[in-house]
Design an enzyme around this catalytic site. Structure first.
Site, PDB file in Angstrom:
ATOM      1  N   ASP A 110      76.606 141.030  69.216  1.00 60.47           N
ATOM      2  CA  ASP A 110      75.571 141.025  70.239  1.00 60.47           C
ATOM      3  C   ASP A 110      76.178 141.537  71.542  1.00 60.47           C
ATOM      4  O   ASP A 110      77.382 141.743  71.654  1.00 60.47           O
ATOM      5  CB  ASP A 110      74.978 139.622  70.398  1.00 60.47           C
ATOM      6  CG  ASP A 110      73.505 139.662  70.788  1.00 60.47           C
ATOM      7  OD1 ASP A 110      73.086 140.644  71.428  1.00 60.47           O
ATOM      8  OD2 ASP A 110      72.772 138.715  70.456  1.00 60.47           O
ATOM      9  N   TRP A 111      75.335 141.747  72.532  1.00 62.67           N
ATOM     10  CA  TRP A 111      75.726 142.522  73.699  1.00 62.67           C
ATOM     11  C   TRP A 111      76.638 141.739  74.646  1.00 62.67           C
ATOM     12  O   TRP A 111      76.446 140.559  74.911  1.00 62.67           O
ATOM     13  CB  TRP A 111      74.462 142.975  74.431  1.00 62.67           C
ATOM     14  CG  TRP A 111      74.042 144.387  74.122  1.00 62.67           C
ATOM     15  CD1 TRP A 111      73.674 145.350  75.021  1.00 62.67           C
ATOM     16  CD2 TRP A 111      73.948 145.037  72.834  1.00 62.67           C
ATOM     17  NE1 TRP A 111      73.362 146.532  74.369  1.00 62.67           N
ATOM     18  CE2 TRP A 111      73.520 146.368  73.033  1.00 62.67           C
ATOM     19  CE3 TRP A 111      74.192 144.627  71.530  1.00 62.67           C
ATOM     20  CZ2 TRP A 111      73.335 147.277  71.992  1.00 62.67           C
ATOM     21  CZ3 TRP A 111      74.005 145.519  70.486  1.00 62.67           C
ATOM     22  CH2 TRP A 111      73.588 146.825  70.721  1.00 62.67           C
TER      23      TRP A 111
END
Length: 670
Positions: free
Chosen positions: A370-371
């Site tokens: 995820d970011w």
């Protein structure tokens, strides 16, 4: 098929009442044939009467340029030709920057397309060939912008094409960082609405249409679906899930993957890669606080509840999902093979990624973080005293005190193939050259990423036809199917004294919907409820702004779920119901507490993203709301506070149980 068939409390025949959506067949891939080969800037080669791209401009046909070979053979040749710098760049999944200045442009939100000079630098100097797009342009312009990015990829040393990904674009709710704004895409219910319908065929139809829309504008990768379980009622990411129970969620997730990837054997040449998320346990956030924020960085489970969250992903694995995205939070209370989980976010947790996902589940695809998990979380990230900007965004949970370089290394050791939301390959290059990470380990990740590009045909033709994209966008027949899903996904909870369907030439007081949608059904909109025959009120589930300085917290739904005096929609309901029978439709992006709404409503409907027209079709009997609640609706905030955030539907004395819905009680008009 109904995924609810095992429940003793209702029958599958009741669950599936209502006209079925038209099916869109998953077309079989054509027999092996010469693919369309297209270059915009580089040369092509003719060999034995067939066309090939000369991606490295060598004047000869190299194995990785030869579409007659398998993706695996082409990948092996390509990886041997790549420099360490190019391999490290491949492990980044960056954001396509938008044209213009400011924070929004930096993360790709722009009405003017991409900053192509910046994109060219990222591709050419850093070797990055995977990007998320956040543009919301009309289809022709969107296709042209993505083609321009592919031309920059064609300029690179090896001509490696760009993979362009997106957050969901076909639903109603938009939250920056979780979904994308829609232009030219058919609009369907939120995933919870598919959970309310409960039919994998409907999800597969949607996903197949969305696949075609994505590929028409040059998008190759869907950062979805969410296989997370909606177990904590206050959780802000619930609307992207399919519901609370793995028996419901897993088959719907599988259908989503099949539709987007165009089959169950991995991503097809005309398919869209799907990235199932968030592995695993994301929905078990105490108080519903989301792990995009420092204050929501932990989830709480035990081994039994954790197993249910894991089971929700099984459908995706069964149909060979292309990618998996680990969750943000640290999982408290979980053991694997008797060993407590290391208290770090899943992107850094080898037990979750290499142990459970790769070894136990046998998963062989891409693991994309995820970011922003490698970013530093300083004071402005942890406890902002003013509104956060994009530079404050970071989610390195459990590894806040180590260096950025050490986070990259720990993620790779854990099992990550790509790092989302970052464009800093230098740390990986340094780690390999210092002997801390073997280059063979980097090669493993690069192979997985490149095989997917070859499978989708991007090395042979990454370009799309802008005119065709414009013709294809939001085709009327696709929107008709989306509208049918919107109507069907609504859940009828109350219909007192046969208030539905609405007929005749009535005077209607409205709140929260368009007068035109009411007028077109033959009714007259009046300004005061005392002048009306009936009232229609549209409301959203309640929420609070508990963290106004947090970038995500200020954009997410948090806090209470009960309606209180002073809430605008609730005040409209009280005023209207004092004068006339009142119809209430509540948007359930979270499970609202309707205890003091039910007694004021002659008709009570739940929706998960519907247009005014789709709502009016149900109210007038032109369509049936046949949905069932994909989670329970609690009776009080005290019950919400007392439930276990990891366990589905466990609040005391829920007002409406999971699966509730009157179904076929409304007579349809012909």
């Amino acid at each position: 098929m109904t995924v609810w068939s095992s429940s003793p409390s209702w029958s599958s025949s009741r669950w599936l009442i209502g006209a079925a959506l038209p099916a869109v067949a998953l077309l079989a891939q054509p027999a092996a044939a010469d693919p369309q080969v297209q270059s915009r800037k580089g040369p092509t080669l003719t060999v034995e009467g067939r066309q090939f791209r000369d991606l490295d401009r060598s004047g000869r046909l190299d194995p990785y340029e030869d579409w007659r070979l398998s993706p695996e053979q082409r990948t092996d040749d390509l990886v041997r030709r790549m420099t360490l710098e190019e391999k490290a760049g491949t492990m980044m999944h960056a954001s396509l920057p938008g044209a213009g200045s400011g924070a929004n442009a930096a993360i790709g939100v722009s009405a003017d397309g991409y900053d192509l000079a910046r994109v060219g630098e990222i591709i050419g100097q850093r070797g990055i060939t995977s990007f998320i797009t956040r543009l919301a342009l009309p289809p022709r312009r969107f296709a042209e912008a993505n083609n321009a990015v592919q031309q920059l990829g064609e300029d690179s040393r090896l001509g490696i094409p760009v993979t362009i990904s997106t957050d969901p674009r076909n639903h109603f709710q938009y939250v920056l960082g979780s979904s994308a704004q829609s232009k030219g895409f058919s609009q369907w219910p939120d995933p919870l609405g598919f959970g309310a319908i409960g039919d994998p065929k409907v999800v597969r139809t949607f996903a197949d249409i969305a696949r075609q829309e994505y590929r028409a504008v040059g998008i190759h990768e869907a950062l979805s679906p969410q296989a997370d379980l909606a177990t904590e009622p206050r959780w802000s990411r619930m609307t992207g899930t399919f519901g609370s129970n793995p028996a419901l969620v897993s088959p719907l997730v599988a259908a989503y993957v099949e539709g987007f990837q165009h089959g169950s054997n991995g991503v097809a040449r005309d398919g869209v890669m799907t990235i199932v998320k968030h592995w695993v346990g994301y929905g078990a956030e105490p108080d519903g606080f989301d792990a995009h924020n420092y204050y929501g960085r932990t989830a709480r489970l035990n081994d039994r509840s954790f197993a249910a969250h894991v089971a929700a992903f099984d459908g995706a694995f069964r149909v060979n999902v292309a990618g998996v995205m680990p969750t943000y939070p640290i999982l408290e209370g979980v053991t694997i093979d008797g060993t407590p989980l290391e208290q770090v976010g899943a992107g850094f947790n080898r037990q979750l990624l290499t142990g459970l996902l790769r070894d136990t589940k046998g998963y062989r695809g891409i693991i994309l973080s995820d970011w922003a998990i490698t970013n530093d979380c300083g004071p402005g990230c942890r406890a902002p005293d003013k509104p956060q900007g994009v530079r404050d965004i970071a989610m390195p949970w459990g590894v806040e005190t180590v260096s950025e370089a050490q986070r990259f290394e720990k993620g790779i050791v854990a099992g990550l193939d790509q790092f989302g939301g970052v464009d800093k390959p230098a740390a990986i290059i340094t780690a390999v050259r210092a002997g801390r990470i073997a280059e063979a380990r980097i090669d493993d990740s690069v192979r997985r990423i490149m095989i997917a590009k070859f499978e989708q045909g991007l090395f042979d033709n990454p370009y799309v036809d802008p005119a065709a994209a414009e013709r294809f966008a939001a085709r009327p027949e696709h929107q008709r199917m989306a509208d049918a899903a919107q109507r069907r996904s609504q859940v009828l909870l109350e219909n007192r004294s046969g208030a539905l369907p609405l007929t005749g030439q009535r005077r209607v007081f409205i709140y929260g919907l368009s007068p035109d949608a009411v007028n077109t059904k033959g009714f007259t909109v009046v300004a005061r409820p005392e002048d009306a025959d009936v009232a229609i009120i549209r409301m959203e589930a309640p929420s609070e702004m508990l963290h106004p300085n947090n970038f995500f917290g200020s954009r997410q739904k948090e806090g209470r779920l009960d309606f209180r005096d002073g809430d605008a929609g609730y005040e409209a309901l009280k005023t209207a119901s004092a004068h006339v029978p009142t119809i209430v439709s509540v948007y359930l992006d979270r499970p609202a507490i309707l205890t003091n709404v039910r007694d004021k409503a002659a008709v009570l409907l739940a929706n998960f993203g519907v247009s005014d027209a789709a709502l009016m079709d149900v109210l007038t009997g032109r369509a049936r709301a046949s949905g069932r609640l994909p989670f329970e609706l609690p009776s009080s905030m005290a019950a919400v506070s007392a439930q276990d955030p990891a366990v589905p539907d466990d609040s005391a004395k829920p007002l409406y149980a999971v699966g509730a819905g009157i179904g076929g009680a409304v007579r349809l008009r012909r």
